[in-house]
Design a protein around this motif. Structure first.
Motif, PDB file in Angstrom:
ATOM      1  N   HIS A 174       0.836  -1.198   0.000  1.00  0.00           N
ATOM      2  CA  HIS A 174       0.000   0.000   0.000  1.00  0.00           C
ATOM      3  C   HIS A 174       0.869   1.246   0.000  1.00  0.00           C
ATOM      4  CE1 HIS A 174       0.262  -1.300   4.387  1.00  0.00           C
ATOM      5  NE2 HIS A 174       0.979  -0.211   4.320  1.00  0.00           N
TER       6      HIS A 174
ATOM      7  N   LEU B 245      -0.089   4.942   1.597  1.00  0.00           N
ATOM      8  CA  LEU B 245      -1.158   5.651   2.309  1.00  0.00           C
ATOM      9  C   LEU B 245      -0.652   6.994   2.829  1.00  0.00           C
ATOM     10  CD1 LEU B 245      -2.253   2.616   4.555  1.00  0.00           C
ATOM     11  CD2 LEU B 245      -3.131   3.215   2.282  1.00  0.00           C
TER      12      LEU B 245
ATOM     13  N   ASP C 105      -2.403  10.916   4.699  1.00  0.00           N
ATOM     14  CA  ASP C 105      -3.631  11.415   5.355  1.00  0.00           C
ATOM     15  C   ASP C 105      -3.907  12.887   5.106  1.00  0.00           C
ATOM     16  OD1 ASP C 105      -1.857  12.804   6.995  1.00  0.00           O
ATOM     17  OD2 ASP C 105      -2.589  11.935   8.880  1.00  0.00           O
TER      18      ASP C 105
ATOM     19  N   SER D 154      -7.488  14.003   4.186  1.00  0.00           N
ATOM     20  CA  SER D 154      -8.565  13.199   4.790  1.00  0.00           C
ATOM     21  C   SER D 154      -9.705  14.040   5.358  1.00  0.00           C
ATOM     22  CB  SER D 154      -7.996  12.262   5.866  1.00  0.00           C
ATOM     23  OG  SER D 154      -7.255  12.976   6.808  1.00  0.00           O
TER      24      SER D 154
ATOM     25  N   VAL E 186      -8.746   7.420  -3.475  1.00  0.00           N
ATOM     26  CA  VAL E 186      -8.401   6.031  -3.166  1.00  0.00           C
ATOM     27  C   VAL E 186      -8.373   5.227  -4.466  1.00  0.00           C
ATOM     28  CG1 VAL E 186      -9.184   3.918  -2.007  1.00  0.00           C
ATOM     29  CG2 VAL E 186      -9.548   6.137  -0.912  1.00  0.00           C
TER      30      VAL E 186
ATOM     31  N   GLN F  45      -7.873   1.012  -5.393  1.00  0.00           N
ATOM     32  CA  GLN F  45      -7.554  -0.364  -5.016  1.00  0.00           C
ATOM     33  C   GLN F  45      -7.387  -1.148  -6.296  1.00  0.00           C
ATOM     34  OE1 GLN F  45     -10.653  -0.215  -1.913  1.00  0.00           O
ATOM     35  NE2 GLN F  45      -9.076  -1.156  -0.623  1.00  0.00           N
TER      36      GLN F  45
ATOM     37  N   THR G  29      -3.193  -0.903  -2.337  1.00  0.00           N
ATOM     38  CA  THR G  29      -4.161   0.126  -1.948  1.00  0.00           C
ATOM     39  C   THR G  29      -3.422   1.455  -1.869  1.00  0.00           C
ATOM     40  OG1 THR G  29      -5.531  -1.413  -0.707  1.00  0.00           O
ATOM     41  CG2 THR G  29      -5.731   0.914  -0.130  1.00  0.00           C
TER      42      THR G  29
ATOM     43  N   SER H  54      -4.028   5.537  -1.046  1.00  0.00           N
ATOM     44  CA  SER H  54      -5.010   6.420  -0.401  1.00  0.00           C
ATOM     45  C   SER H  54      -4.342   7.695   0.084  1.00  0.00           C
ATOM     46  CB  SER H  54      -5.641   5.679   0.787  1.00  0.00           C
ATOM     47  OG  SER H  54      -6.226   6.588   1.691  1.00  0.00           O
ATOM     48  N   GLN H  55      -5.072   8.804  -0.033  1.00  0.00           N
ATOM     49  CA  GLN H  55      -4.612  10.061   0.567  1.00  0.00           C
ATOM     50  C   GLN H  55      -5.571  10.494   1.686  1.00  0.00           C
ATOM     51  OE1 GLN H  55      -3.918  12.242  -3.208  1.00  0.00           O
ATOM     52  NE2 GLN H  55      -1.728  12.006  -2.794  1.00  0.00           N
TER      53      GLN H  55
ATOM     54  N   SER I 262      -6.098   8.392   4.699  1.00  0.00           N
ATOM     55  CA  SER I 262      -5.932   7.378   5.757  1.00  0.00           C
ATOM     56  C   SER I 262      -5.304   8.023   6.992  1.00  0.00           C
ATOM     57  CB  SER I 262      -5.039   6.237   5.251  1.00  0.00           C
ATOM     58  OG  SER I 262      -5.676   5.560   4.194  1.00  0.00           O
TER      59      SER I 262
ATOM     60  N   ARG J  29      -1.535   8.002   8.639  1.00  0.00           N
ATOM     61  CA  ARG J  29      -0.533   7.499   7.690  1.00  0.00           C
ATOM     62  C   ARG J  29       0.035   8.681   6.912  1.00  0.00           C
ATOM     63  NH1 ARG J  29       0.947   2.958   9.939  1.00  0.00           N
ATOM     64  NH2 ARG J  29      -0.627   1.322   9.865  1.00  0.00           N
TER      65      ARG J  29
END
Ligand SMILES: NC(=O)c1ccc[n+]([C@@H]2O[C@H](COP(=O)([O-])OP(=O)(O)OC[C@H]3O[C@@H](n4cnc5c(N)ncnc54)[C@H](O)[C@@H]3O)[C@@H](O)[C@H]2O)c1
Length: 360
Positions: free
Chosen positions: A155, A157, A159, A162, A223, A225, A239, A241-242, A244, A247
Motif C-alpha cells: 500500500h 497511504l 492522510d 482526509s 483512493v 484499489q 491500496t 489512499s490520501q 488514511s 498514515r
C-alpha cells in the motif's frame, strides 16, 4: 549548446516543497545553481533571496531556455510539466522532470520520444529506488536468493487530504490532471515494485473512490484499489489512499518468492524484512554486508539513519554522472515515467468500465 567542462549548471523551475528538496540535493553535489523561477517574478525574487540563489528568472520559460543553464529541474504543478520539458529539450537542456511526467499518456510518449531523439539526459525522480534497502531487495531478487516472485502486494497511504476542508492544487483536475492519488503516489509504488522485481505490470483492474470535499463536488480520486498481473506470472494488489488518518507517507511493499519474502517500509527504511519458512530476519543497513548497489547508496555507516533527502541527493549524483558521460544510466528515465502515465490511464479506464485493462 553543449557545455562539457565542469559540473552542470542547474536551473530549478518551481521552488515549493519538492523544488527545495531538489535545491538541497543539487547543492550537496557541489554543482552550481544558476537560478530559480516561481509562479510570478516577484515570488521568484523573494524565494531567491530566502534560499540564497543568485538569480531569479522572470518566468519558467526563460529559465528552461537560458544559456546560463545546462540542466533544468521541473518542479511545478503537473499541468505544466509537458510544456516546460519540451521547451527545455528543444533548447538542448538536460531535464529532470517531476512525476507525473505529463497528465496524458499521449503527451508522455511524445515527450519520451523527444528525449530519446535529443540525446540529452532525461530523468524523473522515482526516488524511492534510492533507499539502500530497496536496492538490497532488488539485488536479492536478481541474484536468485528470493526465488521466483509469485506475489507482490502492499500500500501507499497518506492522510493530508482526509478532512473535508483539506485541499491543494492537486485536487483541481486542471492543475493536477485526471488522476490524483494514483498519479501522485500510486505511480511511485508501482515503479518501485517493478524496479525491485524486474517484472512489468501487464494487466490491471481498479476501483477508485473520491470523497466529498467542502464546496460539494468531489475532486479526482482519493483512493485506488488495484489488482494486477505481471508479465512474468506474478499476481498482486495495492491500496493507494490520501485519506488514511495517521498514515503520513506509508509506502510499504512485500514481494513473496518461492524461497523468501521481502518487505520494505519507506518510513522505516533502515531495514529489510526477509521472511523464510524456518526463520525471519530484519537485515539492517550496513554497507559492509549489503550487495554492491545497496552499499553504493549507503553513504554513512549503519546506525546513522539515512532517508528521503539522501535518496534525492543520490538520484541527482546519478543524473550528473550520466550528464558527464561514461556512466551507465542508473536513474529512472522519461521512458520509465511514460510507462507510469500509461499505467495511470489504464487504472482510470478500468475503474470507469469495471473491466481488466492491458498496460502497454
Ligand atoms: N518525486 C517525489 O517524491 C515528489 C514529491 C512531491 C512532489 N512531487 C511532484 O513535484 C511537483 C511539485 O509538487 P510540490 O509538492 O512541490 O508542490 P508545491 O505546491 O509545494 O510547489 C509547487 C510550486 O510551483 C509554483 N509554480 C506554479 N506555477 C509555476 C510556474 N509556471 N513556474 C514556476 N513555479 C510555479 C507554485 O507557486 C509552488 O510554489 C508535482 O508535480 C508533484 O507531483 C514529487
Amino acid at each position: 549548446m553543449d557545455r562539457t567542462a565542469g559540473p552542470p549548471r542547474t536551473g530549478i523551475a518551481g521552488v515549493g516543497m519538492i523544488g527545495r528538496v531538489h535545491l538541497d540535493a543539487v547543492r550537496r553535489t557541489g554543482a552550481p545553481v544558476a537560478g530559480i523561477s516561481a509562479s510570478t517574478p516577484a515570488r521568484a525574487r523573494q524565494a531567491a533571496a530566502t534560499l540564497g540563489v543568485a538569480r531569479a528568472f522572470a518566468s519558467s520559460e526563460e529559465l528552461v531556455t537560458s544559456d546560463e543553464v545546462d540542466v533544468v529541474h521541473i518542479c511545478t504543478p503537473n499541468d505544466s510539466h509537458a510544456r516546460l520539458a519540451e521547451l527545455a529539450l528543444r533548447a538542448g537542456k538536460h531535464v529532470v522532470c517531476e512525476k507525473p511526467l505529463t497528465t496524458s499518456a499521449a503527451d508522455a510518449d511524445a515527450l519520451a520520444a523527444l528525449a530519446a531523439a535529443s540525446g540529452r539526459v532525461a530523468a524523473v525522480p522515482f526516488v524511492y529506488r534510492y533507499h539502500p534497502m530497496a536496492a538490497e531487495a532488488r539485488a536479492r531478487v536478481a541474484d536468485g536468493r528470493t526465488g521466483e516472485i509469485r506475489l507482490v502486494h502492499g500500500h501507499y497511504l497518506q492522510d493530508w487530504l482526509s478532512l473535508p476542508g483539506d485541499t491543494n492544487w492537486r485536487v483541481d483536475r486542471a492543475a493536477g490532471g485526471p488522476s490524483r492519488a494514483f498519479a501522485d503516489i500510486g505511480s511511485h509504488w508501482c515503479d518501485l515494485v517493478e524496479w525491485v522485481t524486474g517484472h512489468r505490470i501487464a494487466e490491471v483492474t481498479a476501483l477508485t473512490r473520491a470523497v466529498p470535499r467542502d464546496g460539494g463536488t468531489p475532486g479526482t480520486e482519493d483512493v485506488v484499489q488495484l489488482l494486477l498481473r505481471t508479465d512474468r506470472g506474478a499476481t498482486g494488489s495495492v491500496t493507494v489512499s490520501q485519506i488514511s488518518p495517521g498514515r503520513k507517507n506509508r509506502l510499504w511493499f512485500e514481494v513473496d518468492g518461492t524461497r523468501a519474502s521481502l518487505a520494505f517500509d519507506q518510513e522505516n527504511p533502515e531495514s529489510l524484512f526477509v521472511g523464510g519458512r524456518g526463520e525471519n530476519a530484519a537485515v539492517l543497513r550496513d554497507p559492509a554486508v549489503l550487495s554492491p548497489d545497496a552499499a553504493r547508496l549507503s553513504v554513512v555507516p549503519g546506525g546513522h539513519p539515512m532517508g528521503y533527502l539522501d535518496c534525492f541527493a543520490a538520484f541527482v549524483r546519478d543524473v550528473h554522472a550520466a550528464i558527464g558521460g561514461g556512466s551507465p544510466v542508473r536513474h529512472p528515465t522519461f521512458d520509465d515515467a511514460a510507462r507510469m502515465v500509461r499505467l495511470t490511464e489504464a487504472v482510470l479506464d478500468s475503474a470507469a468500465d469495471r473491466t481488466w485493462k492491458e498496460v502497454s
